[in-house]
Design a protein around this motif. Structure first.
Motif, mmCIF file in Angstrom:
data_model
loop_
_atom_site.group_PDB
_atom_site.id
_atom_site.type_symbol
_atom_site.label_atom_id
_atom_site.label_comp_id
_atom_site.label_asym_id
_atom_site.label_seq_id
_atom_site.Cartn_x
_atom_site.Cartn_y
_atom_site.Cartn_z
ATOM 1 N N ASN A 259 0.824 -1.212 0.000
ATOM 2 C CA ASN A 259 0.000 0.000 0.000
ATOM 3 C C ASN A 259 0.859 1.264 0.000
ATOM 4 O OD1 ASN A 259 -2.409 -1.573 0.152
ATOM 5 N ND2 ASN A 259 -2.112 -1.775 2.353
ATOM 6 N N ALA A 368 -14.224 9.472 2.952
ATOM 7 C CA ALA A 368 -13.861 8.062 2.804
ATOM 8 C C ALA A 368 -14.795 7.196 3.634
ATOM 9 C CB ALA A 368 -12.417 7.847 3.240
ATOM 10 N N ALA A 369 -15.273 6.111 3.030
ATOM 11 C CA ALA A 369 -16.202 5.214 3.724
ATOM 12 C C ALA A 369 -15.478 4.189 4.581
ATOM 13 C CB ALA A 369 -17.092 4.501 2.707
ATOM 14 N N GLN A 370 -14.214 3.907 4.292
ATOM 15 C CA GLN A 370 -13.436 2.905 5.019
ATOM 16 C C GLN A 370 -12.257 3.580 5.718
ATOM 17 O OE1 GLN A 370 -14.410 -0.224 5.277
ATOM 18 N NE2 GLN A 370 -16.150 0.088 3.885
ATOM 19 N N PRO A 371 -11.790 2.999 6.822
ATOM 20 C CA PRO A 371 -10.616 3.580 7.486
ATOM 21 C C PRO A 371 -9.386 3.499 6.596
ATOM 22 C CG PRO A 371 -11.166 1.432 8.422
ATOM 23 C CD PRO A 371 -12.293 1.802 7.522
ATOM 24 N N VAL A 372 -8.540 4.508 6.690
ATOM 25 C CA VAL A 372 -7.307 4.528 5.901
ATOM 26 C C VAL A 372 -6.391 3.380 6.323
ATOM 27 C CG1 VAL A 372 -5.271 5.888 5.322
ATOM 28 C CG2 VAL A 372 -7.491 7.004 5.532
ATOM 29 N N SER A 374 -6.075 0.233 9.707
ATOM 30 C CA SER A 374 -6.665 -0.321 10.923
ATOM 31 C C SER A 374 -5.884 -1.556 11.350
ATOM 32 C CB SER A 374 -8.139 -0.679 10.701
ATOM 33 O OG SER A 374 -8.264 -1.691 9.715
ATOM 34 N N ASP A 376 -6.302 -5.028 14.338
ATOM 35 C CA ASP A 376 -7.108 -5.699 15.347
ATOM 36 C C ASP A 376 -6.244 -6.339 16.428
ATOM 37 O OD1 ASP A 376 -5.942 -7.690 13.890
ATOM 38 O OD2 ASP A 376 -7.772 -8.852 13.557
#
Length: 401
Positions: A259, A368-372, A374, A376
């Motif tokens: 990415n 943006a609809a999704q986190p840049v 993340s 868990d």
């Protein structure tokens, strides 16, 4: 032959000179035509090159590979007892990078474990006490019923003078005493029920409070092991064995080499036709022409580099010289191509944007609809704390018969 005839007759040299003079203008015209044709072809070729290629792209070599630099820091104070990763090594998300001395945290965890077990047993005791109080209420109610029945049975006898008034008064006092005892028992039962009513043992407020304390102690103990939140490669390790670290202190950096993106700094005059989503070809200096990457324009910076610098230019003061500004353009890369030819952040690249279709947006219209990004890793840590708390509660509940 006379002298006059010899003078008038042209010589051979004169004939050749006049022929050369007649041929030279023709040669010059042909040469000029050829030269003009060459220039016309060059101009036509340049025009076609401009129309078909140069006008359909914007190119810059002021471009660099960008990526996330995840700073690894401590969340609790402690002394470093082990370092599990070093510079250039790959780490996976959830892998332990640094260990801190956990003696104090283990003691607090054991105290919280015992407090949770004691809270469960205390609520069990309160539940049993409430059950006992309910039984006392039932017993006092029976005593009151018996006293009232005795009084009711003896009252007709006093009219017939078959029973003394003192006996009847004692019976009335007994009824009052039984009623008072019933009221006291009901009050005690109500108080006992207030501590346990409406919930089971696991959801009792006292148990929930002890559970929260245990969860906090568990998480604090786990934080003595510092985990990698993402997969990547270690860089800038500064921590050493025996260091006393504090929360927020940076110990190393993890750089994910997936990415990645390109920050291409185009001149302001080149941004006229650049739009979101336009295809881009990238050539990294590390590979030269051996590898070509393909990406898309993801966004255009909200300002020039000089605006966000530590000391921005003050163009309204003193003498002023115009300097062409540059604006960063974010370009995404294909992870499949990165797998074949890995890049490092900060490397130089040549970028060519295809601007033949400039009907797209200049700025993004929606959030943006999704986190840049993340992870868990920390959710898993909390989940393990909940599992351990449930085990302690279950171990201190009464055995099923």
């Amino acid at each position: 032959m006379s002298a006059t005839e010899s003078t008038a007759k042209p010589t051979t040299a004169d004939t050749q000179d006049s022929g050369m003079a007649a041929k030279n203008p023709a040669k010059r015209r042909r040469a000029l035509i050829i030269v003009a044709g060459i220039f016309v072809l060059i101009a036509a070729g340049w025009l076609l090159l401009w129309l078909l290629v140069l006008s359909r792209r914007e190119k810059t070599d002021n471009a660099y590979v960008g990526g996330n630099q995840v700073a690894i820091s401590a969340q609790v104070p402690g002394t470093v007892v082990a370092i599990m990763a070093d510079d250039t090594q790959r780490v996976e998300a959830g892998q332990v990078l640094v260990k801190l001395d956990s003696t104090d945290a283990d003691v607090r965890l054991q105290q919280a474990r015992s407090a949770l077990a004691q809270a469960v047993r205390g609520v069990r005791q309160q539940t049993d006490s409430a059950t006992g109080a309910e039984a006392q209420v039932a017993a006092r109610r029976l005593e009151l019923s018996k006293a009232e029945a005795d009084l009711k049975r003896r009252l007709p006898l006093i009219a017939a003078k078959a029973e003394s008034p003192e006996i009847i008064q004692h019976l009335r006092d007994g009824v009052a005493q039984a009623r008072a005892a019933l009221d006291a028992a009901e009050a005690q039962a109500s108080a006992a029920r207030a501590a346990v009513e409406g919930t089971d043992v696991a959801r009792n407020p006292a148990v929930m409070q002890a559970r929260a304390n245990f969860r906090a102690a568990w998480v604090a103990a786990q934080r003595n092991a510092i985990y990698a939140p993402v997969s990547g490669y270690v860089a800038q390790r500064s921590v050493q064995l025996g260091n006393s670290v504090q929360p927020g202190q940076q110990l190393m950096t993890v750089v994910p080499l997936h990415n990645l993106w390109i920050d291409a700094n185009f001149k302001e005059s080149q941004l006229r036709h650049i739009r979101l989503g336009q295809p881009v070809k990238i050539e990294a200096d590390i590979y030269g022409g051996d590898a070509e990457y393909h990406g898309k324009v993801a966004g255009i910076g909200a300002g020039t580099g000089s605006v966000f610098s530590l000391l921005p230019a003050q163009n309204a003061t003193g003498n002023w010289i115009k300097v062409v500004q540059r604006v960063p353009v974010r370009i995404t890369l294909d992870n499949a191509e990165l797998d074949k030819h890995p890049l490092r952040i900060g490397l130089s690249a040549d970028v060519t944007v295809d601007i033949s279709n400039d009907n797209g947006e200049v700025l993004a219209k929606a959030a943006a609809a999704q986190p840049v990004a993340s992870t868990d890793v920390y959710d898993q840590m909390a989940a393990k704390a909940d599992i351990e708390a449930d085990r302690i509660i279950a171990a201190n509940l009464p055995a099923k018969r």
